[in-house]
Design a protein around this motif. Structure first.
Motif, mmCIF file in Angstrom:
data_model
loop_
_atom_site.group_PDB
_atom_site.id
_atom_site.type_symbol
_atom_site.label_atom_id
_atom_site.label_comp_id
_atom_site.label_asym_id
_atom_site.label_seq_id
_atom_site.Cartn_x
_atom_site.Cartn_y
_atom_site.Cartn_z
ATOM 1 N N THR A 187 0.829 -1.201 0.000
ATOM 2 C CA THR A 187 0.000 0.000 0.000
ATOM 3 C C THR A 187 0.863 1.251 0.000
ATOM 4 N N LEU A 188 1.849 1.265 0.885
ATOM 5 C CA LEU A 188 2.712 2.426 0.965
ATOM 6 C C LEU A 188 3.428 2.674 -0.342
ATOM 7 N N GLY A 189 3.990 1.612 -0.906
ATOM 8 C CA GLY A 189 4.732 1.773 -2.148
ATOM 9 C C GLY A 189 3.857 2.316 -3.255
ATOM 10 N N ASN A 190 2.678 1.727 -3.404
ATOM 11 C CA ASN A 190 1.824 2.151 -4.509
ATOM 12 C C ASN A 190 1.287 3.556 -4.315
ATOM 13 N N LEU A 191 0.895 3.867 -3.079
ATOM 14 C CA LEU A 191 0.332 5.201 -2.877
ATOM 15 C C LEU A 191 1.387 6.280 -3.043
ATOM 16 N N ARG A 236 7.664 12.527 -9.380
ATOM 17 C CA ARG A 236 7.957 13.090 -10.697
ATOM 18 C C ARG A 236 9.253 12.556 -11.235
ATOM 19 N N ASP A 237 10.098 12.086 -10.322
ATOM 20 C CA ASP A 237 11.381 11.564 -10.765
ATOM 21 C C ASP A 237 11.222 10.078 -11.060
ATOM 22 N N MET A 238 11.722 9.688 -12.216
ATOM 23 C CA MET A 238 11.488 8.323 -12.669
ATOM 24 C C MET A 238 12.084 7.297 -11.717
ATOM 25 N N LYS A 239 13.297 7.602 -11.235
ATOM 26 C CA LYS A 239 13.944 6.604 -10.386
ATOM 27 C C LYS A 239 13.243 6.469 -9.049
ATOM 28 N N ARG A 240 12.755 7.550 -8.511
ATOM 29 C CA ARG A 240 12.022 7.447 -7.260
ATOM 30 C C ARG A 240 10.737 6.662 -7.467
ATOM 31 N N LEU A 241 10.103 6.879 -8.619
ATOM 32 C CA LEU A 241 8.885 6.130 -8.900
ATOM 33 C C LEU A 241 9.180 4.646 -8.954
ATOM 34 N N LEU A 242 10.282 4.303 -9.636
ATOM 35 C CA LEU A 242 10.643 2.895 -9.695
ATOM 36 C C LEU A 242 11.010 2.364 -8.319
ATOM 37 N N ALA A 243 11.580 3.229 -7.485
ATOM 38 C CA ALA A 243 11.921 2.776 -6.135
ATOM 39 C C ALA A 243 10.663 2.428 -5.362
ATOM 40 N N LEU A 245 16.229 11.130 -14.484
ATOM 41 C CA LEU A 245 15.188 11.335 -15.490
ATOM 42 C C LEU A 245 13.876 11.712 -14.829
ATOM 43 N N GLN A 246 13.260 12.751 -15.298
ATOM 44 C CA GLN A 246 11.931 13.105 -14.817
ATOM 45 C C GLN A 246 10.896 12.485 -15.733
ATOM 46 N N VAL A 247 9.732 12.234 -15.194
ATOM 47 C CA VAL A 247 8.689 11.610 -16.013
ATOM 48 C C VAL A 247 8.344 12.495 -17.206
ATOM 49 N N ALA A 248 8.352 13.799 -16.960
ATOM 50 C CA ALA A 248 7.989 14.702 -18.051
ATOM 51 C C ALA A 248 8.999 14.648 -19.184
ATOM 52 N N GLN A 249 10.223 14.230 -18.867
ATOM 53 C CA GLN A 249 11.218 14.182 -19.932
ATOM 54 C C GLN A 249 10.983 13.029 -20.884
ATOM 55 N N VAL A 307 -4.586 -2.448 -8.885
ATOM 56 C CA VAL A 307 -5.332 -1.412 -9.596
ATOM 57 C C VAL A 307 -4.720 -0.039 -9.343
ATOM 58 N N ILE A 308 -4.344 0.206 -8.082
ATOM 59 C CA ILE A 308 -3.725 1.501 -7.779
ATOM 60 C C ILE A 308 -2.441 1.672 -8.574
ATOM 61 N N SER A 309 -1.648 0.592 -8.624
ATOM 62 C CA SER A 309 -0.365 0.718 -9.310
ATOM 63 C C SER A 309 -0.568 0.974 -10.787
ATOM 64 N N LEU A 310 -1.647 0.432 -11.319
ATOM 65 C CA LEU A 310 -1.910 0.651 -12.733
ATOM 66 C C LEU A 310 -1.996 2.136 -13.042
ATOM 67 N N TYR A 311 -2.520 2.887 -12.084
ATOM 68 C CA TYR A 311 -2.693 4.325 -12.309
ATOM 69 C C TYR A 311 -1.363 5.003 -12.585
ATOM 70 N N TYR A 312 -0.380 4.771 -11.727
ATOM 71 C CA TYR A 312 0.845 5.531 -11.966
ATOM 72 C C TYR A 312 1.668 4.940 -13.104
ATOM 73 N N TYR A 313 1.545 3.652 -13.342
ATOM 74 C CA TYR A 313 2.235 3.121 -14.516
ATOM 75 C C TYR A 313 1.652 3.725 -15.782
ATOM 76 N N LEU A 314 0.337 3.859 -15.794
ATOM 77 C CA LEU A 314 -0.282 4.456 -16.976
ATOM 78 C C LEU A 314 0.142 5.909 -17.145
ATOM 79 N N LEU A 315 0.379 6.599 -16.025
ATOM 80 C CA LEU A 315 0.858 7.981 -16.132
ATOM 81 C C LEU A 315 2.156 8.032 -16.911
ATOM 82 N N VAL A 316 3.043 7.110 -16.626
ATOM 83 C CA VAL A 316 4.323 7.099 -17.320
ATOM 84 C C VAL A 316 4.120 6.770 -18.793
ATOM 85 N N VAL A 317 3.296 5.787 -19.053
ATOM 86 C CA VAL A 317 3.052 5.410 -20.444
ATOM 87 C C VAL A 317 2.421 6.573 -21.196
ATOM 88 N N ARG A 318 1.532 7.260 -20.509
ATOM 89 C CA ARG A 318 0.905 8.425 -21.144
ATOM 90 C C ARG A 318 1.948 9.467 -21.496
#
Lengths: 175, 468, 101
Positions: free
Chosen positions: B270-274, B280-287, B340-344, B402-413
């Protein structure tokens, strides 16, 4: 109450008081010195509990090398007096609470566990026995640790060098 | 045996680092060759079995399968280092040396069946990593990350040691074959349970599981990209291996411990996904994604059954491939070694359609969408848990998916739909990298649809663990 | 006849708790590292006590390796602290907030 028991309790008191003083000092050098006292106490506890070789090592390595290294670095960086107020209440409360919970747990264990009542018999491991045991059974661990110390040596060398200086790339030829 | 090979390789790298002038291309090829050669060596020794060193060290299918995975992970990470802009040039050989040492230590770790050997091997791998993290050019955050990593890691080690001491005080021995005989009966004693739990804390740290997870975002962000890739993939696989081995010591009896692990797993997921949602930083997101996946893997382990262990092993291999793919894309896009930032990622599908597709498949795999291998892994792990009756846990896990899908989709978007502000150049990929990307994508999809071969390997490994 | 095993374990446990308090509550990096040293020492006492309880030597071997690892940890830790100090000029933990926890 045998003599050994009295010695043990005295040593335990010394260790605990010294450590308590060490962690509450604002002056870093004082803290390290109190900790050295605590480690000397630990060494004597080791001797009492039948590990004379380890007692000698504790004094040589822990109190002798590690703490002296701390003192070197503290004096080199000139941070003897820290500006912090060591114990503002907000900082102190959670860890102390955790520490008390932990103590309660350990106390429970030590006194309810049937194994906790076992009285330790005095025995001593001579260095020769210890050495033979170490190299017969734990040879692999010894090799791994020596490799680790080598790697750490190289790494610490690297970290300590060239710190704070930004060199333009390609000027240095050595590695 | 692969350990001897890597020991020799480390020695050679050490000698070379003292003798040669630094030259990035040549260093890279040396390292690549070493790593590539290690993989067939590991595969060739899969069938070995036996015990060594007064039963401190055990070679069985479980350990050998993991060694293959580790060798593969090492090779993949080295192949990321074509440019290695993030590390100063004269440090390159030390960089490879430390990576080799860490891999060697992890291989020793998965074969250790004795508490002291485990401790020493764990420390060797950890110290190699503590030294790798600050080795980054021009970034102050690297040193800070290194300090935090070291302090948290050594504290976790100290806790683990105290746990070992408690365990040793209850059970007379430190060797696993003997512990297996004594522990299931003795797990009722409070000292044993607490000792075991404290001991596991050391492995929780390496796996980035709650409550020892908080180093991960900072360290991933601060370290060089390739180092972060290594820590995220190979290091986690080793942690999973040793955690499985130690947990299996309970022999299926540790109901109380399973409850504790359930709580930790839920917290971690829960903590990781939320937390990942706001990054915004790609590596932190992956962490944070790593922290969540640690929770998923734990579901497999806490089932305390052979199926659960097999699921965890399969999941670790799948996770390695998927996470690595994401990091591969990251390294290629941030070719100067920056964070790397997600926006990049904007406009990636035009700059390099292959990278964008690989990223998409990798992220979908991490989320667990069929038909990727990530879905199969989650399926295995969830079914194993349900067989043991952990229904609520699986439900929470599925909500987390399902929660994780949200932020993965953000990156794909970001990769597909966002347009960059200025016109960014196309990213050219060399032939080997293109080949590698295609292979990874194919493996992720194919292994999801036809997992039988990998499943057999995982099952055999788990059987060796439980039966032996 | 020395003391019950439980008493020595209490000593080790208390010492460990003191180490944890030092690591968690102090703001100075050097003190945090010292706290880890205290914890390792406490684990060492626990091991020697356990070794004496069962009259076996594995515990003492463990303590030897703990000391070696502690020495390694101190060298790397202090090297890192020196490097950080040279870059930023302080060893107070609050200055290191570039990376949010």
């Amino acid at each position: 109450m045998t003599l050994y028991a009295v010695i043990f309790y005295v040593l335990a008191a010394v260790i605990l008081v010294a450590t308590l003083l060490a962690i509450t000092r604002r002056n870093l050098v004082h803290a390290v010195v109190y900790l050295i006292i605590s480690f000397f106490g630990t060494a004597m506890v080791y001797y009492l509990l039948g590990a004379p070789f380890l007692a000698a090592l504790e004094v040589i390595i822990y109190a002798g090398a590690i703490m002296v290294l701390f003192l070197f670095i503290i004096m080199m960086l000139r941070v003897e007096k820290t500006a912090e107020r060591p114990f503002s209440l907000g900082q102190l409360l959670p860890p102390v609470f955790l520490g008390l919970v932990f103590l309660e747990l350990v106390g429970l264990l030590a006194f309810t566990d049937p194994g906790g009542r076992v009285v330790l018999e005095a025995a001593t491991a001579s260095p020769r026995t210890f050495g033979r045991f170490l190299f017969q059974r734990y040879w692999l661990a010894v090799e791994i640790v020596s490799f680790l110390l080598l790697i750490v040596l190289i790494g610490a060398l690297f970290l300590g060098r060239a710190s704070g200086r930004r060199r333009p790339e390609g000027t240095e030829g050595d590695s | 045996m692969p350990e001897l090979y890597y020991l020799g390789a480390a020695g050679i790298l050490l000698l070379l680092s003292m003798v040669l002038q630094p030259n990035a291309r040549r260093d890279f090829f040396i390292a690549l060759f070493v790593a590539a050669f290690g993989v067939p060596v590991a595969v060739a020794s899969v069938k070995l079995s036996g015990t060594l060193f007064a039963e401190a060290y055990r070679v069985d299918l479980f350990s050998q399968v993991f060694k293959v995975i580790l060798a593969g992970g090492f090779f993949l990470v080295v192949s990321l280092c074509t440019e290695l802009e993030g590390v100063e040039e004269r440090h390159h050989l030390e960089f490879y040396l430390l990576l080799t040492t860490s891999t060697l230590a992890m291989m020793l770790l998965v074969s250790s069946v004795e508490l002291l050997t485990i401790f020493v091997a764990l420390e060797l791998s950890s110290y190699s990593l503590y030294l790798l993290v600050p080795l980054r050019r021009g970034y102050d955050t690297a040193v800070e990350a290194g300090i935090k990593y070291l302090l948290v890691g050594t504290s976790a080690s100290a806790v683990m040691l105290f746990g070992f001491a408690c365990l040793y005080g209850v059970i007379r021995t430190t060797r696993f074959p003997e512990i297996i005989q004594v522990l299931p009966a003795g797990i009722g004693q409070p000292l044993a349970t607490i000792g075991l739990f404290l001991a596991l804390c050391g492995f929780f740290f390496k796996l980035a599981l709650f409550p020892f997870h908080f180093w991960a975002p900072g360290v991933y962000q601060g370290a060089a990209n390739q180092v972060a890739a290594y820590i995220a993939t190979t290091s986690k696989v080793a942690a999973i291996a040793i955690l499985t081995r130690v947990v299996s010591l309970c022999g299926g009896n540790g109901e109380y411990m399973a409850k504790v692990l359930v709580a930790l797993s839920i917290a971690s997921m829960t903590l990781g996904n939320l937390a990942a949602i706001r990054q915004r930083d790609m590596k932190r997101l992956l962490a944070y994604s790593t922290i969540a996946h640690a929770g998923y893997v734990l579901i497999g382990i806490l089932s305390l059954s052979q199926g659960g262990y097999a699921g965890a092993i399969f999941y670790s291999l799948a996770y390695l491939i998927m996470k690595f793919t994401c990091f591969l894309v990251l390294v290629k896009v941030a070719y100067d070694g920056s964070d790397l930032q997600v926006a990049q990622l904007a406009g990636l599908h035009r700059r390099s359609p292959l990278l964008a597709m690989a990223l998409m498949v990798g992220l979908f795999g991490l989320a667990g969408i069929p038909p990727t291998v990530g879905f199969t892994g989650k399926l295995l792990v969830f079914t194993a848990a349900m067989e043991r009756g952990h229904f609520a846990l699986v439900l929470i896990a599925m909500i987390n998916v399902v929660i994780s899908l949200y932020y993965y989709l953000l990156v794909v978007r970001a990769a597909y739909l966002l347009e960059p502000d200025e016109d960014l150049p196309r990213i050219l990929l060399s032939v080997p990298v293109t080949l590698l990307l295609w292979v990874l994508v194919l493996v992720m999809v194919a292994a999801g649809i036809f997992p039988t071969y990998l499943l057999q390997a995982a099952d055999g490994a788990a059987r060796a663990l439980v039966g032996g | 006849m020395i003391v019950p095993y439980g008493h020595v374990l209490m000593l080790a446990g208390t010492l460990f708790a003191l180490g944890v308090v030092c690591t968690v509550a102090r703001r100075n990096l050097v003190m945090i590292l010292l706290g880890v040293e205290i914890m390792l020492n406490a684990a060492g006492i626990a091991f020697v006590a356990a070794a004496l309880r069962w009259q076996r030597l594995e515990g003492q071997a463990f303590v030897l390796f703990i000391m070696a690892i502690a020495a390694a940890e101190v060298s790397v830790g202090l090297a890192l602290i020196i490097r950080a100090y040279r870059r930023t000029g302080s060893v107070d933990e609050d200055t290191y907030d570039l990376l949010k926890w």
